[in-house]
Design an enzyme around this catalytic site. Sequence first.
Site, PDB file in Angstrom:
ATOM      1  N   ASP A  52     103.873  37.487  43.723  1.00 44.35           N
ATOM      2  CA  ASP A  52     104.731  37.340  42.560  1.00 44.35           C
ATOM      3  C   ASP A  52     106.071  37.975  42.736  1.00 44.35           C
ATOM      4  OD1 ASP A  52     102.732  36.319  40.456  1.00 44.35           O
ATOM      5  OD2 ASP A  52     101.937  38.424  40.571  1.00 44.35           O
TER       6      ASP A  52
ATOM      7  N   TYR B 172      95.354  42.957  50.910  1.00 38.42           N
ATOM      8  CA  TYR B 172      96.625  43.528  50.158  1.00 38.42           C
ATOM      9  C   TYR B 172      96.534  45.086  50.314  1.00 38.42           C
ATOM     10  CZ  TYR B 172      97.904  39.378  47.700  1.00 38.42           C
ATOM     11  OH  TYR B 172      98.359  37.938  47.328  1.00 38.42           O
TER      12      TYR B 172
END
Length: 261
Positions: A51, A109
Amino acid sequence: MRIALGIEYDGSKFYGWQRQAEVNSVQAELERALSIVANEPIEVQCAGRTDAGVHATGQVVHFDTNAVRKEGAWTLGVNVHLPDDIAVRWAMPVNDDFHARFSATARRYRYVIFNHNFRPGILRKGVSHYHGDIDVERMHDAAQALIGERDFTSFRAIGCQSNTPFRNVHKVSVSRHGMYIVVDIQANAFLHHMVRNIVGSLLEIGLGNQPLDWMATLLEAKDRSQAAATAKPHGLYLVDVTYPESFGLPKLSLGPLFMPD
């Protein structure tokens, strides 16, 4: 010929990975640079679409080309044409059955928190600033409820387009490194905003605003409105993508910065 690339980028100035009209994206910049080197239009596929404001040290992409170039052309040559906040880390030819997204078996992540009363001047776009007394052990213990195949409806974005809310979290840890807190999570795949929504709720537990078993309660609730606010994007990094060893892709240090693997 199909080529795979490993790339890293500082997502601060981009409106996310995906190419979009009239806004700056990582995909558009990479395709522009590759097209110059290949002397033909190039389109890339990535392992995970990040994003706006989110970074990567271990993004993997692939593309098809008729151009025959030395490996250095796809690394050094492409980097010459990329902005300073995107860089190719490695390149190699792969079989046509390799796909950056669909061949991946896991994504990993790391979310980096700067835990201090005052905001940072250095790395301000590479960490998320949260003040207060954050109990990392509580966050780590609470996060273990996420491991396994679960319905993550409470942690998906309202506009998430995935057909299923189920994901399989392989491992998750929360650790402190001085003023920095790192949430490290690996799963087969992630829903839209899933990591940041998880971090937002873990922070509520770490700050003592919610009980230790709140993550388990949220999983059972299957209701996004019951969980905490989405954590800021700046501290999030895609650090690794796992593929079957048969593809022979390089494995580099995860990062960011000096963080151990």
